[in-house]
Scaffold this active site. Structure first.
Site, PDB file in Angstrom:
ATOM      1  N   ASP A  53      45.622  39.076  63.216  1.00  0.00           N
ATOM      2  CA  ASP A  53      45.820  37.767  62.935  1.00  0.00           C
ATOM      3  C   ASP A  53      44.686  36.679  62.928  1.00  0.00           C
ATOM      4  OD1 ASP A  53      48.326  38.423  62.689  1.00  0.00           O
ATOM      5  OD2 ASP A  53      49.294  37.674  64.333  1.00  0.00           O
ATOM      6  N   TYR A  56      31.186  60.827  70.114  1.00  0.00           N
ATOM      7  CA  TYR A  56      30.523  59.447  69.823  1.00  0.00           C
ATOM      8  C   TYR A  56      29.145  59.407  69.955  1.00  0.00           C
ATOM      9  CZ  TYR A  56      35.364  58.197  70.404  1.00  0.00           C
ATOM     10  OH  TYR A  56      36.830  57.984  70.292  1.00  0.00           O
ATOM     11  N   ARG A  89      45.327  57.594  65.262  1.00  0.00           N
ATOM     12  CA  ARG A  89      43.920  56.940  64.916  1.00  0.00           C
ATOM     13  C   ARG A  89      43.907  56.755  63.356  1.00  0.00           C
ATOM     14  NH1 ARG A  89      41.219  57.140  69.659  1.00  0.00           N
ATOM     15  NH2 ARG A  89      41.554  59.153  70.727  1.00  0.00           N
ATOM     16  N   HIS A 134      33.638  52.385  62.599  1.00  0.00           N
ATOM     17  CA  HIS A 134      34.071  53.386  63.578  1.00  0.00           C
ATOM     18  C   HIS A 134      32.840  54.484  63.565  1.00  0.00           C
ATOM     19  CE1 HIS A 134      37.807  51.768  64.157  1.00  0.00           C
ATOM     20  NE2 HIS A 134      38.091  51.373  63.105  1.00  0.00           N
ATOM     21  N   LEU A 135      32.527  54.739  64.480  1.00  0.00           N
ATOM     22  CA  LEU A 135      31.605  55.735  64.630  1.00  0.00           C
ATOM     23  C   LEU A 135      32.168  57.443  64.268  1.00  0.00           C
ATOM     24  CD1 LEU A 135      30.753  54.854  68.370  1.00  0.00           C
ATOM     25  CD2 LEU A 135      29.099  54.786  66.694  1.00  0.00           C
TER      26      LEU A 135
HETATM   27  O1  CA2 Z   1      35.258  55.993  66.155  1.00  0.00           O
HETATM   28  C1  CA2 Z   1      35.181  54.899  66.729  1.00  0.00           C
HETATM   29  O2  CA2 Z   1      34.329  54.044  66.771  1.00  0.00           O
HETATM   30  C2  CA2 Z   1      36.406  54.535  67.499  1.00  0.00           C
HETATM   31  O3  CA2 Z   1      36.668  53.035  67.257  1.00  0.00           O
HETATM   32  C3  CA2 Z   1      36.308  54.615  68.910  1.00  0.00           C
HETATM   33  C4  CA2 Z   1      37.607  54.127  69.958  1.00  0.00           C
HETATM   34  C5  CA2 Z   1      38.770  54.910  69.442  1.00  0.00           C
HETATM   35  O4  CA2 Z   1      39.939  54.680  70.244  1.00  0.00           O
HETATM   36  C6  CA2 Z   1      39.027  54.792  67.992  1.00  0.00           C
HETATM   37  O5  CA2 Z   1      40.143  55.492  67.479  1.00  0.00           O
HETATM   38  C7  CA2 Z   1      37.820  55.132  67.117  1.00  0.00           C
HETATM   39  C8  CA2 Z   1      37.245  54.760  71.294  1.00  0.00           C
HETATM   40  C9  CA2 Z   1      35.846  54.207  72.026  1.00  0.00           C
HETATM   41  C10 CA2 Z   1      35.658  55.134  73.295  1.00  0.00           C
HETATM   42  O6  CA2 Z   1      34.331  55.344  73.341  1.00  0.00           O
HETATM   43  C11 CA2 Z   1      34.195  56.232  74.565  1.00  0.00           C
HETATM   44  C12 CA2 Z   1      32.837  56.445  74.425  1.00  0.00           C
HETATM   45  C13 CA2 Z   1      32.265  57.468  75.554  1.00  0.00           C
HETATM   46  C14 CA2 Z   1      33.316  57.881  76.234  1.00  0.00           C
HETATM   47  C15 CA2 Z   1      34.585  57.428  76.334  1.00  0.00           C
HETATM   48  C16 CA2 Z   1      35.082  56.745  75.591  1.00  0.00           C
END
Ligand code: CA2
Length: 150
Positions: free
Chosen positions: A87, A22, A111, A100-101
């Site tokens: 919804d 991320y 996912r 999404h990142l």
């Molecule tokens: O890729 C993305 O932006 C996601 O939305 C990020 C979500 C994940 O559940 C999606 O499948 C994809 C998770 C965000 C969690 O972010 C963290 C950042 C640092 C440490 C732990 C989690």
């Protein structure tokens, strides 16, 4: 034009853990840069993060009441689970871009499905923090093409 930018569960942890997936930037840094980018384009952005599904739904409903032009949302894990969030977005009928990142389509199978994608204008994945700025431009182009602004 003003846009609401919503970030879902655990995105408050950005920059503190899992930097290989991320990145190193915190959510507040990403949102600060987005606001500067928006201001340069003549837009306003209001950013909100919550770990709670109902809070995100309240913000989506508020976006409609307060006449936001569109929504940019990274629903985090709720992407893959939340019919309620879908919804809410359908219910307000505001153009929405999903961000999404990470490239969710290149990750675990669970996912790869999004409940939000079918009702979004489009989805931007895999470009890290830059995805929010791309979403802003995409949303403004979409509204211009729909004749809602010049
Ligand atoms: O890729 C993305 O932006 C996601 O939305 C990020 C979500 C994940 O559940 C999606 O499948 C994809 C998770 C965000 C969690 O972010 C963290 C950042 C640092 C440490 C732990 C989690």
């Amino acid at each position: 034009m003003k846009f609401m930018v919503l970030n879902g569960p655990n995105l408050n942890l950005l920059g503190t853990r899992e930097p290989d997936v991320y990145g190193h930037t915190t959510l507040s840094q990403i949102m600060q840069e987005l606001m500067e980018e928006a201001a340069a384009l003549g837009f306003e952005v209001e950013a909100y993060q919550s770990n709670h599904e109902g809070d995100l739904i309240d913000q989506i409903q508020r976006a409609k009441l307060e006449k936001f032009s569109g929504i940019i949302i990274n629903p985090g894990g709720y992407t893959h689970t939340s019919i309620a969030l879908r919804d809410a977005i359908s219910g307000v009928d505001l153009p929405t871009v999903e961000v999404h990142l990470s490239n969710i389509h290149a990750r675990e199978e669970f996912r790869q499905h999004s409940f939000i994608a079918p009702i979004a204008v489009g989805q931007i994945v895999g470009f890290g923090a830059a995805g929010y700025g791309l979403a802003l431009r995409a949303l403004s182009d979409f509204l211009i093409n729909r004749g809602e602004c010049d």
